[in-house]
Design an enzyme around this catalytic site. Structure first.
Site, PDB file in Angstrom:
ATOM      1  N   THR A 289     -37.392  50.219  46.345  1.00 37.64           N
ATOM      2  CA  THR A 289     -36.526  49.256  46.186  1.00 37.64           C
ATOM      3  C   THR A 289     -36.250  49.272  47.690  1.00 37.64           C
ATOM      4  OG1 THR A 289     -36.570  48.783  43.434  1.00 37.64           O
ATOM      5  CG2 THR A 289     -34.911  47.766  45.036  1.00 37.64           C
TER       6      THR A 289
ATOM      7  N   TYR B  26     -36.047  50.814  32.791  1.00 40.77           N
ATOM      8  CA  TYR B  26     -35.840  48.614  33.318  1.00 40.77           C
ATOM      9  C   TYR B  26     -36.438  48.738  31.464  1.00 40.77           C
ATOM     10  CZ  TYR B  26     -34.492  49.784  37.612  1.00 40.77           C
ATOM     11  OH  TYR B  26     -33.745  50.298  38.848  1.00 40.77           O
TER      12      TYR B  26
END
Length: 347
Positions: A27, A179
């Site tokens: 990311t 997540y």
């Protein structure tokens, strides 16, 4: 020893990798204000196209899946068109690339999607604030309804179709690292009493529904899954989690996935309820292609492959620091050390 890494590897009848080194998903928060990939991102990925397979940075499947600034999406045409520039650049450089499909669940913040509820498996929140935006504290999520879960499954499948339309060679479903999908798989975040909680079959249901929907959308040969059976990031572990993953991994054996990828920052970590390392635990139950990750060098990754601990190795931060990682390893050249300052620019 490292010569093993540079032989081609056949994932399946439609995908053969030029080597056994993958670029791990990283990311970088470098999409534009509309979450569209930029030309700079296309150049960044193309420079690393000599890896066996690039796994893209995590890419959100719909607006309420966002929990970090400037993370790219795959839910509208502008984003698909932006990713086409990336995949074209990678393919022109001789590489292959999968999109990592992402919904952060309870790690989302309404700031990013104009207000509304944060959805998760249950109404169990986490403490802290949004990275890079410390003035935003995490919100208590709402447990997704059965109807909302069905829509989430459909949105994963739609994002997978968008990924193929954007030119990706396949997708990796992000089911790891605390997540959304991972929130259904751990007791610390799932206290449901309906068909998505309670038993190991029910807690595995959402993950398997997403996998099956994505397979139906684009074919199993183009679908991979990342999992974190050892809770360690944004999640507390529970000894009873193991039974959930015992069931899930064995159910995945019949899905003919491209691969399963361990979600771990450091594979030297051990978990007593898994009997040791997460990768060794998954290897015991999952019979398909396995990708190891978590602090491996070319030498230690090659050694682990030689010992049959996994089949492919993903490399993260060293790939940020060394766009020419493959060449340097092949030629026994020293690697540049990763520094946090490198996150400020795409090179």
């Amino acid at each position: 020893m490292t010569s093993t890494l540079f032989s081609p590897f056949e994932l399946n009848s439609t995908l053969t990798l030029q080597n056994r080194i993958l670029m791990a998903p990283l990311t970088r928060c470098m999409a534009d204000e509309n979450l569209v990939p930029t030309e700079q991102m296309a150049q960044y990925y193309a420079r690393r196209a000599d890896t066996g397979l690039i796994i893209s940075e995590a890419t959100i499947i719909r607006p309420d899946g966002q929990g970090y600034p400037n993370t790219p999406g795959l839910f509208n045409q502008a984003q698909v068109d932006g990713w086409k520039k990336v995949t074209t650049a990678v393919h022109n450089a001789g590489g292959k690339i999968f999109a990592q499909l992402w919904h952060v669940g309870r790690v989302a913040h309404p700031f990013f999607f104009g207000g509304g509820d944060v959805l998760s498996a249950s109404n169990i929140g986490i403490e802290g604030s949004v990275p890079r935006m410390r003035d935003l504290s995490y919100q208590t999520p709402r447990a997704a309804s059965v109807e909302e879960i069905a829509q989430l499954v459909a949105d994963y499948a739609k994002a997978a179709k968008n990924a193929i339309a954007a030119g990706f060679d396949g997708v990796e479903i992000h089911g790891a690292n605390g997540y959304l999908i991972d929130q259904f798989l751990h007791l610390a975040s799932n206290n449901r009493s309906d068909e998505y909680g309670g038993s190991v079959q029910n807690m595995s249901r959402f993950a398997l529904e997403v996998v099956d929907a994505v397979i139906a959308a684009i074919g199993s040969d183009r679908v991979a899954l990342r999992l974190s059976p050892g809770a360690y990031f944004l999640m507390e572990g529970n000894h009873d989690d193991r039974a959930v993953f015992d069931h899930l991994l064995q159910a995945l054996n019949s899905r003919s996935l491209a691969f399963v990828h361990i979600g771990i920052f450091d594979d030297s970590m051990t978990f007593d309820y898994l009997g040791g390392h997460a990768s060794d635990y998954v290897r015991k139950y999952y019979k398909g292609t396995l990708v190891g990750v978590g602090g491996y060098t070319a030498e230690t990754g090659a050694q682990a492959i030689a010992e049959n601990r996994f089949d492919l190795v993903a490399v993260g931060r060293p790939m940020i620091a060394n766009p020419d990682y493959i060449s340097r390893v092949k030629n026994s050249e020293p690697l540049k050390e990763y520094e946090d300052s490198m996150l400020q620019a795409l090179v």
